[in-house]
Design a protein around this motif. Structure first.
Motif, mmCIF file in Angstrom:
data_model
loop_
_atom_site.group_PDB
_atom_site.id
_atom_site.type_symbol
_atom_site.label_atom_id
_atom_site.label_comp_id
_atom_site.label_asym_id
_atom_site.label_seq_id
_atom_site.Cartn_x
_atom_site.Cartn_y
_atom_site.Cartn_z
ATOM 1 N N LYS A 198 0.937 -1.245 0.044
ATOM 2 C CA LYS A 198 0.027 0.050 -0.032
ATOM 3 C C LYS A 198 0.899 1.310 -0.220
ATOM 4 C CE LYS A 198 -4.007 -2.466 0.064
ATOM 5 N NZ LYS A 198 -4.591 -2.339 -1.129
ATOM 6 N N ASN A 223 -7.695 -0.899 -8.048
ATOM 7 C CA ASN A 223 -6.250 -0.301 -8.475
ATOM 8 C C ASN A 223 -5.805 -0.095 -9.827
ATOM 9 O OD1 ASN A 223 -5.671 -2.598 -5.609
ATOM 10 N ND2 ASN A 223 -5.459 -0.255 -5.449
ATOM 11 N N LYS A 263 -0.717 6.712 -4.316
ATOM 12 C CA LYS A 263 -0.881 6.179 -2.901
ATOM 13 C C LYS A 263 -2.472 6.201 -2.944
ATOM 14 C CE LYS A 263 0.430 6.991 1.684
ATOM 15 N NZ LYS A 263 1.168 7.565 2.804
ATOM 16 N N LYS A 264 -3.239 7.292 -3.262
ATOM 17 C CA LYS A 264 -4.643 7.318 -2.710
ATOM 18 C C LYS A 264 -5.432 6.097 -3.750
ATOM 19 C CE LYS A 264 -4.814 12.174 -2.488
ATOM 20 N NZ LYS A 264 -5.232 13.646 -3.014
ATOM 21 N N ASN A 265 -4.886 5.775 -5.048
ATOM 22 C CA ASN A 265 -5.454 4.709 -5.677
ATOM 23 C C ASN A 265 -5.100 3.279 -4.831
ATOM 24 O OD1 ASN A 265 -4.853 2.622 -8.094
ATOM 25 N ND2 ASN A 265 -6.626 4.045 -8.283
ATOM 26 N N MET A 299 -4.773 2.984 -1.412
ATOM 27 C CA MET A 299 -5.651 3.114 -0.559
ATOM 28 C C MET A 299 -7.018 3.233 -0.738
ATOM 29 S SD MET A 299 -3.199 2.875 1.690
ATOM 30 C CE MET A 299 -4.216 2.996 3.319
ATOM 31 N N GLY A 300 -7.616 3.510 -1.825
ATOM 32 C CA GLY A 300 -8.960 3.370 -2.237
ATOM 33 C C GLY A 300 -9.588 4.619 -1.580
ATOM 34 N N THR A 301 -8.733 5.889 -1.309
ATOM 35 C CA THR A 301 -9.339 7.105 -0.624
ATOM 36 C C THR A 301 -9.047 8.397 -1.543
ATOM 37 O OG1 THR A 301 -6.902 7.497 0.092
ATOM 38 C CG2 THR A 301 -8.509 6.291 1.543
ATOM 39 N N ASP A 302 -9.981 9.263 -1.441
ATOM 40 C CA ASP A 302 -10.090 10.344 -2.341
ATOM 41 C C ASP A 302 -9.761 10.088 -3.864
ATOM 42 O OD1 ASP A 302 -10.151 12.044 0.027
ATOM 43 O OD2 ASP A 302 -8.161 11.918 0.205
ATOM 44 N N THR A 303 -10.581 9.113 -4.234
ATOM 45 C CA THR A 303 -10.514 8.767 -5.573
ATOM 46 C C THR A 303 -10.810 9.761 -6.611
ATOM 47 O OG1 THR A 303 -11.205 6.536 -5.048
ATOM 48 C CG2 THR A 303 -11.264 6.873 -7.509
#
Length: 332
Positions: free
Chosen positions: A41, A265, A315-317, A319-323
């Protein structure tokens, strides 16, 4: 659907011929660093991109209703990309990249330097591809395409008759595209050339989804090497009602307009680099306006590739955050 199997095999061999030791080693590092990134991650970048996309033209002769270029919604200062820029970037990346798309938004054959751009990429030993709406396949242009040794051409033909085709391709001519495909296929055969591998792309929507069998028959008749059915990107509620197909395998969205296949991802953040006609590096091929510029033509592309901004997106991708919102229209 593969129509000409011999051409398909030749095309695959031609692509493999672009894999020098350093390019193959780079591709291996892409796969390894991507897998490590998925596991940890944390974005690990040990390589350069293997694929480049250049927006050779950000203008178009058509006004397709769900195309942001046709609607004039893209933000560009320069509508045509210079051949010097293509030459500079293909040389910069040639030790690790081997695949080159000379299109993004717009119609590439509106750029008067397009054949110089093709020759630049081919001479640098890239597998080189163009996607076109097929309205510029006059006899002299077809000769130039064949002589340039362009490896693959993708021609949009979204209907097996005039009515269905023009329901989406606003301002387009079904007859002109049909004649252009026939002309290119015939001249290619007459010259005994394996180039370009000729792909017809059929964008499936509500108006043409009942014509898939006819599209197969027509593609064979026209002399295409391959037929590809593709799902359609839709941006507006009006577009959902007019173009969303009923066949589930071609629907990117449910009836409420939500993406059926959720973003996951993204391998392209480790493998592809995209340049607009302004020479701007952007996040990916779905960043069409663009909303996520990464750097301009004055900056070193490899510095951009390893930049803090792009690493933050990776990194956001992971983590699945703030896509990013552009991921909400991605069919990958």
């Amino acid at each position: 659907m593969i129509i000409n199997r011999l051409a398909y095999v030749r095309d695959g061999i031609e692509l493999m011929r672009k894999l020098t030791f350093h390019r193959l080693w780079n591709y291996g590092k892409i796969l390894i660093s991507y897998r490590i990134s998925l596991f940890s991650k944390r974005p690990v970048i040990w390589s350069g991109p293997f694929s480049l996309s250049f927006e050779t033209a950000s203008v178009c002769n058509l006004r397709c209703p769900e195309c942001i270029t046709g609607a004039g919604l893209t933000n560009r200062n320069n509508k045509l990309l210079s051949r010097e820029f293509v030459s500079r970037k293909t040389q910069l990346h040639k030790s690790h990249a081997f695949y080159c798309n000379l299109y993004f938004q717009g119609e590439p054959f509106l750029n008067p330097d397009i054949f110089d751009a093709i020759k630049t990429a081919v001479s640098a030993n890239y597998y080189t591809v163009i996607s076109t709406n097929g309205h510029f396949l006059k006899e002299d242009q077809c000769y130039k395409i064949i002589e340039s040794e362009l490896h693959r051409i993708i021609i949009s033909l979204d209907g097996s008759d005039k009515e269905s085709y023009q329901s989406y391709r606003a301002g387009g001519s079904f007859e002109a595209v049909i004649k252009g495909i026939q002309r290119l296929a015939s001249l290619k055969k007459a010259k005994g050339s394996p180039f370009p591998y000729l792909v017809i792309q059929f964008l499936v929507n509500k108006t043409n989804e009942n014509q898939l069998d006819q599209a197969r028959t027509l593609s064979k008749k026209l002399g295409a090497d391959e037929l590809q059915f593709k799902s359609m990107q839709i941006y507006s509620s009006k577009g959902m009602s007019e173009f969303l197909p009923g066949k589930k395998q071609f629907r990117r969205y449910d009836s409420a307009g939500r993406l059926v296949k959720k973003p996951s991802n993204c391998f392209r953040l480790w493998s592809h680099m995209v340049y607009t006609s302004d020479g701007e590096a952007v996040l990916c091929c779905y960043d069409k306006e663009p909303n996520y510029p990464l750097g301009n033509k004055e900056e070193n592309s490899m510095d951009i590739w390893r930049s803090e901004r792009l690493q933050s997106f990776r990194k956001k991708n992971l983590m699945g955050t703030d896509t990013p919102d552009i991921c909400g229209n991605c069919g990958e």
